[in-house]
Design a protein around this motif. Structure first.
Motif, mmCIF file in Angstrom:
data_model
loop_
_atom_site.group_PDB
_atom_site.id
_atom_site.type_symbol
_atom_site.label_atom_id
_atom_site.label_comp_id
_atom_site.label_asym_id
_atom_site.label_seq_id
_atom_site.Cartn_x
_atom_site.Cartn_y
_atom_site.Cartn_z
ATOM 1 N N LEU A 101 -39.096 26.273 109.748
ATOM 2 C CA LEU A 101 -37.537 25.634 109.469
ATOM 3 C C LEU A 101 -37.209 26.121 108.149
ATOM 4 C CD1 LEU A 101 -35.664 24.044 111.227
ATOM 5 C CD2 LEU A 101 -36.516 22.105 109.701
ATOM 6 N N THR A 102 -37.928 25.753 107.201
ATOM 7 C CA THR A 102 -37.633 25.832 105.612
ATOM 8 C C THR A 102 -38.817 26.968 104.866
ATOM 9 O OG1 THR A 102 -39.187 24.251 104.725
ATOM 10 C CG2 THR A 102 -37.068 23.485 105.802
ATOM 11 N N GLU A 103 -38.333 27.250 103.814
ATOM 12 C CA GLU A 103 -39.336 27.864 102.788
ATOM 13 C C GLU A 103 -40.455 27.256 102.627
ATOM 14 O OE1 GLU A 103 -37.478 28.228 99.091
ATOM 15 O OE2 GLU A 103 -36.678 30.318 99.525
ATOM 16 N N CYS A 104 -41.598 27.611 102.606
ATOM 17 C CA CYS A 104 -42.989 26.916 102.558
ATOM 18 C C CYS A 104 -42.956 26.994 100.594
ATOM 19 C CB CYS A 104 -44.164 27.406 102.973
ATOM 20 S SG CYS A 104 -44.834 28.813 102.320
ATOM 21 N N PHE A 105 -44.053 26.328 100.187
ATOM 22 C CA PHE A 105 -44.211 26.557 98.889
ATOM 23 C C PHE A 105 -44.708 27.910 98.395
ATOM 24 C CE2 PHE A 105 -47.055 25.456 94.970
ATOM 25 C CZ PHE A 105 -45.958 24.822 94.352
ATOM 26 N N ASP A 106 -45.119 28.529 99.239
ATOM 27 C CA ASP A 106 -45.466 29.736 98.716
ATOM 28 C C ASP A 106 -44.590 30.933 99.174
ATOM 29 O OD1 ASP A 106 -47.862 30.324 97.130
ATOM 30 O OD2 ASP A 106 -49.008 29.702 98.629
ATOM 31 N N CYS A 107 -43.378 30.696 99.726
ATOM 32 C CA CYS A 107 -42.462 31.775 100.091
ATOM 33 C C CYS A 107 -41.781 32.439 98.786
ATOM 34 C CB CYS A 107 -41.495 31.065 100.947
ATOM 35 S SG CYS A 107 -41.695 30.906 102.566
ATOM 36 N N ILE A 108 -41.845 31.598 97.680
ATOM 37 C CA ILE A 108 -41.306 32.369 96.583
ATOM 38 C C ILE A 108 -42.766 32.478 95.423
ATOM 39 C CG2 ILE A 108 -39.854 32.046 94.464
ATOM 40 C CD1 ILE A 108 -37.837 30.726 96.262
ATOM 41 N N PRO A 109 -42.997 33.600 95.013
ATOM 42 C CA PRO A 109 -43.934 33.679 94.197
ATOM 43 C C PRO A 109 -43.725 33.011 92.839
ATOM 44 C CG PRO A 109 -43.037 35.921 94.572
ATOM 45 C CD PRO A 109 -42.116 34.583 95.307
ATOM 46 N N LYS A 110 -44.674 32.089 92.328
ATOM 47 C CA LYS A 110 -44.417 31.412 91.177
ATOM 48 C C LYS A 110 -44.795 32.165 89.865
ATOM 49 C CE LYS A 110 -44.047 27.690 93.829
ATOM 50 N NZ LYS A 110 -43.346 28.632 94.780
ATOM 51 N N PRO A 111 -43.781 32.251 88.934
ATOM 52 C CA PRO A 111 -43.892 32.884 87.909
ATOM 53 C C PRO A 111 -45.396 32.579 86.889
ATOM 54 C CG PRO A 111 -42.270 31.289 87.328
ATOM 55 C CD PRO A 111 -43.003 30.950 88.797
ATOM 56 N N ARG B 10 -36.770 11.204 110.809
ATOM 57 C CA ARG B 10 -35.729 11.158 111.625
ATOM 58 C C ARG B 10 -35.428 12.600 112.673
ATOM 59 N NH1 ARG B 10 -32.415 8.621 107.725
ATOM 60 N NH2 ARG B 10 -32.162 6.171 108.328
ATOM 61 N N LYS B 11 -35.771 13.571 111.986
ATOM 62 C CA LYS B 11 -35.639 14.976 112.372
ATOM 63 C C LYS B 11 -34.253 15.139 112.251
ATOM 64 C CE LYS B 11 -39.192 15.897 115.875
ATOM 65 N NZ LYS B 11 -40.309 15.175 115.305
ATOM 66 N N SER B 12 -33.741 14.597 110.987
ATOM 67 C CA SER B 12 -32.234 14.887 110.450
ATOM 68 C C SER B 12 -32.336 16.162 109.548
ATOM 69 C CB SER B 12 -31.708 13.799 109.739
ATOM 70 O OG SER B 12 -31.856 12.788 110.556
ATOM 71 N N TYR B 13 -32.701 17.412 110.080
ATOM 72 C CA TYR B 13 -33.095 18.386 109.480
ATOM 73 C C TYR B 13 -31.966 19.010 108.499
ATOM 74 C CZ TYR B 13 -37.720 18.469 111.922
ATOM 75 O OH TYR B 13 -38.721 18.384 112.238
ATOM 76 N N ASP B 14 -30.872 18.596 109.032
ATOM 77 C CA ASP B 14 -29.620 19.349 108.363
ATOM 78 C C ASP B 14 -29.254 18.455 107.057
ATOM 79 O OD1 ASP B 14 -28.968 17.111 110.243
ATOM 80 O OD2 ASP B 14 -26.790 17.374 110.193
ATOM 81 N N LYS B 15 -29.893 17.476 107.040
ATOM 82 C CA LYS B 15 -29.738 16.364 105.848
ATOM 83 C C LYS B 15 -30.837 16.635 104.668
ATOM 84 C CE LYS B 15 -27.145 12.659 107.690
ATOM 85 N NZ LYS B 15 -27.455 11.490 108.721
ATOM 86 N N LEU B 16 -31.712 17.667 105.112
ATOM 87 C CA LEU B 16 -32.730 17.748 104.058
ATOM 88 C C LEU B 16 -32.115 18.697 102.971
ATOM 89 C CD1 LEU B 16 -35.685 19.091 106.334
ATOM 90 C CD2 LEU B 16 -35.626 16.998 105.211
ATOM 91 N N ARG B 17 -32.675 18.451 101.656
ATOM 92 C CA ARG B 17 -32.185 18.902 100.457
ATOM 93 C C ARG B 17 -33.334 19.105 99.366
ATOM 94 N NH1 ARG B 17 -28.679 19.289 103.303
ATOM 95 N NH2 ARG B 17 -26.427 18.837 103.008
ATOM 96 N N THR C 129 -29.153 23.039 99.759
ATOM 97 C CA THR C 129 -29.556 23.327 100.936
ATOM 98 C C THR C 129 -30.527 24.191 101.060
ATOM 99 O OG1 THR C 129 -27.130 23.557 101.307
ATOM 100 C CG2 THR C 129 -28.466 24.088 103.072
ATOM 101 N N LEU C 130 -31.640 23.718 102.162
ATOM 102 C CA LEU C 130 -32.836 24.439 102.214
ATOM 103 C C LEU C 130 -32.722 25.905 102.656
ATOM 104 C CD1 LEU C 130 -35.167 21.727 103.235
ATOM 105 C CD2 LEU C 130 -34.556 22.201 100.971
ATOM 106 N N SER C 131 -33.559 26.672 102.061
ATOM 107 C CA SER C 131 -33.678 28.212 102.476
ATOM 108 C C SER C 131 -34.753 28.377 103.690
ATOM 109 C CB SER C 131 -34.138 29.176 101.502
ATOM 110 O OG SER C 131 -33.073 29.133 100.224
ATOM 111 N N THR C 132 -34.311 29.285 104.447
ATOM 112 C CA THR C 132 -35.216 29.753 105.715
ATOM 113 C C THR C 132 -36.496 30.456 105.023
ATOM 114 O OG1 THR C 132 -33.972 31.728 105.931
ATOM 115 C CG2 THR C 132 -33.432 29.737 107.616
ATOM 116 N N PRO C 133 -37.565 30.334 105.879
ATOM 117 C CA PRO C 133 -38.700 30.943 105.373
ATOM 118 C C PRO C 133 -38.337 32.272 105.047
ATOM 119 C CG PRO C 133 -39.162 29.913 107.347
ATOM 120 C CD PRO C 133 -37.727 29.771 107.238
#
Ligand SMILES: Nc1ncnc2c1ncn2[C@@H]1O[C@H](COP(=O)(O)OP(=O)(O)OP(=O)(O)O)[C@@H](O)[C@H]1O
Ligand SMILES: [Zn+2]
Length: 663
Positions: free
Chosen positions: A163-173, A444-451, A467-471
């Motif tokens: 649903l969202t990016e995971c912690f590793d979706c963006i390489p860390k500097p 609550r599974k209120s995924y649209d409210k996640l930030r 707003t969260l990014s997709t994976p």
């Protein structure tokens, strides 16, 4: 409020009876009982979470007490998880807290174990553990709230598989580094002198006997000045006499002077002989041991032979100074005025005179030499080791004096050398509150409210919620299809697992454990070997990569057979149904395709101990081009090293921003 009913009245009113009722059944894993973890534990206990597992590998340190409010002085040296659980449990008589004193990376915390939680909350302080928990949560499909703070900055990020990016979706500097020549010959800032002292000089004098030639070879390849590299090579070789003297108990007293004269006099003279280097920058001044000691040393700040285009030198050319005190001819006067102000300043927060730095250099060198002579083989910098901190303070300040750079107090050196950004209890408290809000949205599974929420140093907008990014379709962690096999690794072969998981499919695959290649289509020798003999055991993953690149990678987490498994029964249990990895999403055309297989030639081996080679599983080598250019302003270094990406500046990209709605 004194009763349990009174205690929950507000939480019930805010959360609503349905969610509030559910919280008492919710199983939450909290990883880390440090600065954020203590605050967060208090919050979730008071919110009404009923089943909390709290895990931390560490014991309480005296320095934790200023912000980790669940601990008292009497608790020092006790397990953080145990004491935090004991302190917080009485906050809510209905809570059950299970403390675990362990490392989250231990094998018993496998997919099966993670699957037992409804939500995981991270309160960690390092990238490695954060990445591990992220992977386990992706594998077990448990929502995770990730967090971190550094000084006044903080971040909270909810992560949900698919649903969202995971912690590793963006390489860390990667952490900021400095060019070798800046550190070794042309420092212009206090941090350059501190890095030189703790990473280079400490190693040369008290570390392993290495000639540092690899680093210089590399610098030469990178195109750094060849003549300068040659001088630095000579300089490194000449350390051996000083090293010997430091280790020789008969040289008492003289080793420190010898080290001083090599480093602050002859090495600087060698560098000065390279006239080109000082054309546009102010040259350093060699230091004179005896004159500093008798108070007559004068630093005449020279100017560059040619001013640079903008008329400035690379570091300010200060006027002549006596023993490090600009414009004061009388060194006695300099040190006495300094000592009167020092009466009010704390010892560590006082700037030392040049002579005091030299005295500290001598005494710390003598102390470190005595340790070598009494059997310590090597000594490296540790901010909590007074001898090394004194040495780094003194030697970096002496170098700064030679180069006309501002000196630092022992306190400042400790902060800079230890990469310390002061932890602020208020930041931890705010971030812990935000974690609970995101956790409630997840439950609550209120995924649209996640930030993704940032706490930033911007008084007008202290919090920004994005707003969260997709994976990331190329992510090597959350795009994998996870499954698990329960087995006895002593009786199960690699082939049992791989062929079992692939079932009827005749896809050609390579198999990895982390970066080790265990098999590929042309090399299947290891299929006959047991998992135990390949050191693939509980808690580890086998990664099955499709050679054609048609379908996503399968990651097989290994668990143990259930307790009621019949003795003599099958040695492994496959998942039912078998995993069906989806077709791979082709990377965007601008991204050069990553090689899909390791080079074939390197996979052909004959000797048995060559049976495993190290490579990055190909699926993990793909990186999105958009993810390549994350810059890292130095102020935020620690947070970024810890794997949290912060916004560049406070004014930046708030298009997506909205005010946090607390509901
Ligand atoms: N692999 C791990 N497994 C379990 N706990 C971990 C792991 N890595 C880090 N931790 C814990 O995470 C917590 C992070 O808290 P925090 O950042 O406040 O660190 P600290 O060690 O308490 O403070 P400081 O580093 O500032 O002295 C620590 O208590 C640490 O022990
Ligand atoms: Zn990912």
């Amino acid at each position: 409020m004194s009763t349990a009913a009174g205690r929950t009245t507000h939480a019930k009113a805010i959360l609503g009876p349905e969610l509030h009722g559910r919280l008492s059944e919710t199983k939450v894993l909290l990883v880390g009982a440090g600065g954020i973890g203590c605050e967060l534990l208090k919050n979730i206990v008071l919110t009404g979470f009923g089943h909390i597992t709290l895990l931390d590998l560490d014991t309480i340190d005296l320095s934790n007490l200023n912000r980790q409010f669940l601990f008292r002085k009497k608790d020092v040296k006790q397990s953080k998880a145990l004491v935090a659980a004991q302190t917080a449990a009485p906050f809510n008589p209905n809570v059950k807290i299970t403390p675990i004193y362990a490392n989250i990376k231990e094998p018993q915390f496998d997919i099966e174990w993670f699957s037992g939680f409804d939500i995981v909350l991270n309160a960690l302080d390092n990238l490695d553990a954060r990445r591990h928990v992220n992977k386990m949560c992706m594998a077990a499909e448990v929502p995770l709230v990730e967090s971190g703070t550094a000084g006044y900055l903080g971040q909270v990020q909810p992560l949900v598989k698919d649903l969202t990016e995971c912690f590793d979706c963006i390489p860390k500097p990667t952490p900021k580094t400095f060019p070798v020549c800046t550190i070794r010959s042309t420092p212009s800032q206090p941090i350059h002198c501190i890095v030189w002292s703790k990473s280079y000089l400490m190693g040369q004098l008290f570390g392993e006997d290495e000639d540092a030639s690899g680093e210089l070879d590399e610098a030469e390849k990178q195109g750094e000045n060849a003549q300068e590299i040659a001088t630095l090579r000579k300089e490194a070789q000449a350390f051996s006499a000083v090293r010997q003297s430091l280790r020789d108990s008969t040289s008492k007293g003289s080793a420190a002077k010898m080290a001083f004269q090599k480093v602050f006099d002859s090495d600087i003279r060698n560098l000065l002989s390279m006239a080109d280097m000082w054309r546009h920058r102010a040259p350093p001044t060699p230091l004179d041991f005896d004159k500093i000691m008798d108070g007559s040393f004068v630093i005449k700040r020279a100017v560059p032979s040619e001013p640079s285009a903008n008329g400035h030198t690379s570091h300010g050319a200060a006027p002549a100074s006596v023993n490090g005190r600009p414009g004061q001819a009388d060194s006695q006067q300099a040190s006495s005025s300094n000592s009167s102000s020092s009466k009010v300043a704390l010892k560590d927060q006082k700037k030392l005179t040049l002579k005091e730095n030299l005295e500290l250099f001598i005494s710390s060198t003598d102390r470190l030499a005595a340790r070598l002579q009494s059997g310590e083989e090597t000594i490296s910098f540790d901010k909590d080791d007074d001898d090394t901190l004194d040495f780094v303070t003194a030697s970096s300040n002496l170098r700064s004096a030679a180069y006309g750079i501002e000196e630092k107090t022992r306190w400042e050196v400790k902060e800079m050398a230890g990469n310390i950004i002061p932890a602020i209890a208020t930041t931890n408290a705010i971030v812990s509150g935000l974690i609970v809000l995101q956790a409630l949205h997840l439950l609550r599974k209120s995924y649209d409210k996640l930030r993704n929420v940032h706490l930033q140093f911007k008084p007008s907008v202290p919090l920004s919620a994005i707003t969260l990014s997709t994976p990331n379709p190329s992510c090597g962690i959350c795009r994998d299809t996870y499954t698990k096999v329960l087995c006895d690794p002593a009786r199960t072969t690699l082939g049992d697992v791989v062929k079992g998981i692939l079932g009827q499919s005749d896809r050609e695959v390579s198999v990895y454990e982390d970066k080790r290649v265990l098999a590929d289509p042309d090399w299947d020798d290891n299929y006959e070997r047991t998992l135990e003999s390949l050191n693939v055991t509980r808690g580890k993953f086998l990664t099955i990569v499709d050679e054609e690149g048609e379908v996503e990678t399968i990651a097989v987490g290994l668990g143990v057979l259930p307790e009621n498994h019949p003795v003599g029964g099958p040695s492994f249990i496959l998942p039912n149904p078998l995993p069906q990895p989806p077709k791979k999403v082709k990377p965007a055309s601008s991204i050069p395709p990553a090689p899909l297989t390791p080079p074939r030639a390197s996979l052909k081996r004959s000797a048995p101990d060559d049976d495993i080679i190290e490579l990055e599983p190909s699926a993990k080598r793909q990186k999105s081009a958009a993810n390549q250019d994350i810059s890292s302003p130095s102020k935020k270094r620690r947070l970024e090293e810890d794997g949290l990406i912060l916004m560049e500046t406070a004014d930046e990209k708030l298009e997506d921003e909205d005010v946090i709605i607390i509901d």
